[in-house]
Design a protein around this motif. Structure first.
Motif, PDB file in Angstrom:
ATOM      1  N   ILE A 155       0.893  -1.169   0.000  1.00 18.85           N
ATOM      2  CA  ILE A 155       0.000   0.000   0.000  1.00 18.85           C
ATOM      3  C   ILE A 155       0.922   1.206   0.000  1.00 18.85           C
ATOM      4  N   SER A 156       0.832   2.027  -1.040  1.00 25.66           N
ATOM      5  CA  SER A 156       1.787   3.128  -1.165  1.00 25.66           C
ATOM      6  C   SER A 156       1.567   4.175  -0.085  1.00 25.66           C
ATOM      7  N   HIS A 157       0.357   4.686   0.059  1.00 27.14           N
ATOM      8  CA  HIS A 157      -0.036   5.631   1.108  1.00 27.14           C
ATOM      9  C   HIS A 157      -1.472   6.021   0.828  1.00 27.14           C
ATOM     10  N   VAL A 158      -2.021   6.971   1.573  1.00 18.73           N
ATOM     11  CA  VAL A 158      -3.388   7.414   1.325  1.00 18.73           C
ATOM     12  C   VAL A 158      -3.441   8.194   0.013  1.00 18.73           C
ATOM     13  N   ASP A 159      -4.579   8.120  -0.663  1.00 20.30           N
ATOM     14  CA  ASP A 159      -4.792   8.928  -1.860  1.00 20.30           C
ATOM     15  C   ASP A 159      -5.051  10.359  -1.415  1.00 20.30           C
ATOM     16  N   MET A 160      -4.063  11.231  -1.587  1.00 26.07           N
ATOM     17  CA  MET A 160      -4.145  12.594  -1.074  1.00 26.07           C
ATOM     18  C   MET A 160      -5.255  13.397  -1.736  1.00 26.07           C
ATOM     19  N   THR A 161      -5.706  12.970  -2.894  1.00 19.39           N
ATOM     20  CA  THR A 161      -6.751  13.706  -3.601  1.00 19.39           C
ATOM     21  C   THR A 161      -8.157  13.296  -3.170  1.00 19.39           C
ATOM     22  N   ARG A 162      -8.272  12.249  -2.321  1.00 19.58           N
ATOM     23  CA  ARG A 162      -9.598  11.733  -1.979  1.00 19.58           C
ATOM     24  C   ARG A 162      -9.761  11.488  -0.475  1.00 19.58           C
ATOM     25  N   VAL A 163      -8.947  12.176   0.330  1.00 17.74           N
ATOM     26  CA  VAL A 163      -9.011  11.991   1.782  1.00 17.74           C
ATOM     27  C   VAL A 163     -10.411  12.259   2.317  1.00 17.74           C
ATOM     28  N   GLY A 164     -11.077  13.253   1.764  1.00 20.99           N
ATOM     29  CA  GLY A 164     -12.397  13.625   2.253  1.00 20.99           C
ATOM     30  C   GLY A 164     -13.473  12.576   2.018  1.00 20.99           C
ATOM     31  N   GLU A 165     -13.199  11.600   1.143  1.00 18.82           N
ATOM     32  CA  GLU A 165     -14.192  10.571   0.841  1.00 18.82           C
ATOM     33  C   GLU A 165     -14.060   9.330   1.722  1.00 18.82           C
ATOM     34  N   LEU A 166     -13.022   9.267   2.536  1.00 17.16           N
ATOM     35  CA  LEU A 166     -12.750   8.040   3.280  1.00 17.16           C
ATOM     36  C   LEU A 166     -13.730   7.802   4.419  1.00 17.16           C
ATOM     37  N   LYS A 167     -14.115   8.858   5.113  1.00 14.81           N
ATOM     38  CA  LYS A 167     -14.939   8.691   6.305  1.00 14.81           C
ATOM     39  C   LYS A 167     -16.239   7.958   6.000  1.00 14.81           C
ATOM     40  N   ALA A 168     -16.869   8.269   4.879  1.00 12.12           N
ATOM     41  CA  ALA A 168     -18.144   7.628   4.537  1.00 12.12           C
ATOM     42  C   ALA A 168     -17.991   6.124   4.397  1.00 12.12           C
ATOM     43  N   GLU A 169     -16.854   5.679   3.864  1.00 14.07           N
ATOM     44  CA  GLU A 169     -16.636   4.238   3.688  1.00 14.07           C
ATOM     45  C   GLU A 169     -16.240   3.568   4.995  1.00 14.07           C
ATOM     46  N   VAL A 170     -15.328   4.202   5.747  1.00 14.17           N
ATOM     47  CA  VAL A 170     -14.845   3.612   6.991  1.00 14.17           C
ATOM     48  C   VAL A 170     -15.969   3.520   8.012  1.00 14.17           C
ATOM     49  N   SER A 171     -16.893   4.479   8.006  1.00  8.42           N
ATOM     50  CA  SER A 171     -17.976   4.514   8.978  1.00  8.42           C
ATOM     51  C   SER A 171     -18.942   3.343   8.840  1.00  8.42           C
ATOM     52  N   LYS A 172     -18.815   2.568   7.772  1.00  8.32           N
ATOM     53  CA  LYS A 172     -19.650   1.374   7.605  1.00  8.32           C
ATOM     54  C   LYS A 172     -19.246   0.260   8.565  1.00  8.32           C
ATOM     55  N   LEU A 173     -18.098   0.413   9.210  1.00  6.66           N
ATOM     56  CA  LEU A 173     -17.693  -0.501  10.272  1.00  6.66           C
ATOM     57  C   LEU A 173     -18.102   0.125  11.598  1.00  6.66           C
ATOM     58  N   GLU A 174     -18.903  -0.579  12.361  1.00  8.41           N
ATOM     59  CA  GLU A 174     -19.435  -0.026  13.608  1.00  8.41           C
ATOM     60  C   GLU A 174     -18.318   0.455  14.524  1.00  8.41           C
ATOM     61  N   GLY A 175     -18.437   1.684  15.001  1.00  9.20           N
ATOM     62  CA  GLY A 175     -17.467   2.235  15.937  1.00  9.20           C
ATOM     63  C   GLY A 175     -16.280   2.903  15.291  1.00  9.20           C
ATOM     64  N   ALA A 176     -16.225   2.902  13.969  1.00 11.98           N
ATOM     65  CA  ALA A 176     -15.089   3.520  13.266  1.00 11.98           C
ATOM     66  C   ALA A 176     -15.589   4.698  12.443  1.00 11.98           C
ATOM     67  N   ASP A 177     -14.940   5.848  12.630  1.00 10.39           N
ATOM     68  CA  ASP A 177     -15.276   6.995  11.789  1.00 10.39           C
ATOM     69  C   ASP A 177     -14.021   7.580  11.147  1.00 10.39           C
ATOM     70  N   SER A 178     -12.926   6.822  11.214  1.00  5.39           N
ATOM     71  CA  SER A 178     -11.663   7.244  10.604  1.00  5.39           C
ATOM     72  C   SER A 178     -10.833   6.009  10.295  1.00  5.39           C
ATOM     73  N   LEU A 179      -9.850   6.175   9.417  1.00  6.23           N
ATOM     74  CA  LEU A 179      -8.934   5.070   9.160  1.00  6.23           C
ATOM     75  C   LEU A 179      -8.216   4.645  10.433  1.00  6.23           C
TER      76      LEU A 179
END
Length: 281
Positions: A74-98
């Protein structure tokens, strides 16, 4: 005999960036997010889905992550799409960030192993640090935490993990230098369990995963809980790092440095082959 994927994955949604197979009690996951396995919303979504599925199947005891790309884990986070991550991560109960997704993985009943070939930097490094064990190809494994070059703090646990693993001085060297470290030095610093010849890596990890998986699951849970009680940072501490990272990204100087690095090849496959050297320039 390996289980057929079609016999066990009927509850798993289609994954676009991860393929997997199940052999007895071990799930082998292969990451594939071209062109260079940036951690963006698609990979985050698939990681959440895979973790939820594996945790829901009591037969699965060990989860092994590797990459389909021998140059990039995994190279690193996609710096151009950081703002889109929370919506996906929040699908795991109790997680709102990577950061909390990775903390969940560390605390999970699953035993997790990272089988590393190629570059693993920034959030990629923090992902493997969240895994229970890390083994890397001596010839190709490259590790780095480049955040300081942009005036940022690692946002998903690197400061916490590296200080516990390698000590204060080595953690500061790694985090402040924003440089690349080969697998042999990463092993010496405690970043990974072992550096192995690439030709031996797959066989070693498979053998270890199956050996662990044959032992009672209740023992795994108890051992991991007791080790975590000693060594795993509290969730609110990694959340604090995540908040500091997000605050830092908004800083104009950080934005200027990110844009300058983009022009020099950041987030391009060829440009990041020697990212540590590029950032030093």
């Amino acid at each position: 005999m390996p289980n057929s994927v079609h016999e066990v994955n009927h509850n798993l949604p289609a994954l676009s960036t991860i393929s997997f197979s199940i052999e007895e009690r071990v799930l082998f996951a292969e990451l594939s997010a071209p062109p260079m396995n940036l951690l963006g919303p698609d990979l985050a979504r698939d990681l959440v889905s895979l973790i939820k599925y594996a945790e829901s199947d009591d037969k699965i005891q060990v989860l092994v992550f590797k990459s389909a790309d021998p140059a990039y884990f995994i190279s690193h986070v996609d710096m151009t799409r950081v703002g889109e991550l929370k919506a996906e991560v929040s699908k795991l109960e109790g997680a709102d960030s990577l950061a909390l997704l990775f903390h969940h993985l560390s605390a999970s009943r699953l035993i997790t192993i990272a089988q590393i070939e190629g570059r693993v930097r920034g959030v990629g490094s923090e992902f493997v640090l969240a895994c229970d064990m890390r083994f890397a190809a001596r010839e190709t494994g490259i590790f780095g935490q480049p955040e300081a070059a942009f005036g940022l703090i690692p946002g998903t646990g690197a400061a916490q993990h590296l200080t516990r693993l390698g000590g204060r001085a080595r953690a500061l060297e790694i985090l402040l230098s924003a440089n690349d470290y080969d697998a042999d030095l990463a092993e010496r610093y405690g970043w990974i369990n072992r550096a192995l010849p690439a030709a031996e890596l797959d066989g070693f990890v498979k053998s270890l995963a199956h050996r662990i998986a044959q032992f009672p699951a209740a023992g795994h849970v108890t051992i991991k809980q007791r080790v975590n009680a000693i060594a795993l940072v509290a969730a609110d501490e990694v959340s604090r790092d995540s908040n500091l990272f997000v605050e830092g990204v908004r800083n104009p100087e950080s934005q200027q440095r990110i844009q300058s690095a983009m022009k020099k090849g950041l987030q391009t496959r060829d440009g990041e082959m020697e990212l540590g050297r590029m950032l030093g320039e």
